[in-house]
Scaffold this active site. Structure first.
Site, PDB file in Angstrom:
ATOM      1  N   ASP A  18     -14.587  -1.241 -19.208  1.00  0.00           N
ATOM      2  CA  ASP A  18     -13.362  -0.962 -18.466  1.00  0.00           C
ATOM      3  C   ASP A  18     -12.478  -2.203 -18.577  1.00  0.00           C
ATOM      4  O   ASP A  18     -12.977  -3.313 -18.760  1.00  0.00           O
ATOM      5  CB  ASP A  18     -13.703  -0.668 -16.999  1.00  0.00           C
TER       6      ASP A  18
ATOM      7  N   ASP B 256      -9.180  -2.851 -16.403  1.00  0.00           N
ATOM      8  CA  ASP B 256      -8.568  -3.318 -15.161  1.00  0.00           C
ATOM      9  C   ASP B 256      -9.596  -3.632 -14.083  1.00  0.00           C
ATOM     10  O   ASP B 256     -10.382  -2.778 -13.675  1.00  0.00           O
ATOM     11  CB  ASP B 256      -7.570  -2.278 -14.643  1.00  0.00           C
TER      12      ASP B 256
END
Length: 234
Positions: free
Chosen positions: A8, A10
């Site tokens: 991922d 963010d």
């Protein structure tokens, strides 16, 4: 044996909270929006999180997230707005998010350490404009093997179909070869559960998992990732 790492972006590799704050302040200045409440940014964050959770649950579409959050925020603070302001503020916000790059501690070092032994990919629900900018401006494009953005795939995390499309593009459907690393229980870790792959929950604030979502590994610092991967591969 793990061959493919799905990262991922963010609040996992990059500190989204800092980028978000800087991008909002830029928008206030550019569009001459006066907000004096010291809780304005935390309140925006709550509104934003609510909209992304609704997207994860399939309740609304992406445009309703990107524009609806600002409509609600402007309404809350009695800011005079029309659709044109909302759309332009959002576009500026997306571009600024792509410019504001703040790595989490040890993120780049870990990526480089793992590069020779694993294929590494970004998997994100963020907007294409923002994520493309972040990948380029952060130099992640020179480290990662590819980037999978839900806007391009036509389906969002945590939907199983999001991961099925990624497996197809990578060229392996062997679930034992994958691991996902992310900060969001409801998007990243639930997505890994739905896809039947291992996961590492990046949990720097040591939050308690009060859900039924299965966490394989819970870490506070990204420097723990190589150690975990060596344990899995033994």
């Amino acid at each position: 044996m793990i061959k493919y790492i799905l990262w991922d972006i963010d609040n996992t590799l990059l500190n989204f909270d800092l980028a978000e704050e800087a991008s909002m302040i830029n928008g206030f200045e550019k569009f001459e929006i006066k907000v004096t409440d010291e809780n304005a940014l935390p309140n925006y964050k709550k509104i934003n999180d609510k909209y992304w959770k609704r997207l994860e649950n399939g309740e609304i579409d992406r445009d309703e997230v990107l524009l609806g959050r600002f409509r609600e925020f402007f309404t809350k603070y009695n800011i005079d707005y029309d659709d044109n302001l909302v759309e332009n503020f959002n576009l500026n916000f997306q571009k600024e998010l792509g410019r504001q790059v703040f790595f989490h501690d040890h993120a780049k070092e870990v990526l480089n350490e793992l590069k020779n032994n694993y294929k590494q990919y970004a998997v994100t629900n963020g907007s294409k404009i923002a994520q493309t900018g972040k990948i380029t401006n952060s130099g992640l494009d020179k480290i990662l093997d590819d980037v999978f953005i839900s806007e391009d795939l036509g389906v969002d995390k945590p939907n199983k179909a999001f991961f099925d499309k990624i497996f197809e593009k990578i060229g392996s459907t062997n679930k034992k070869e994958y691991i996902l690393i992310g900060d969001s229980l409801t998007s990243d870790i639930r997505g890994a559960n739905n896809a039947a792959i291992k996961n590492i929950w990046f949990n720097p604030n040591t939050n308690i998992n009060e859900t039924k979502i299965k966490v394989d590994f819970d870490i506070k610092d990204l420097s723990e990732v190589p150690v975990i991967l060596k344990r899995i591969d033994v």
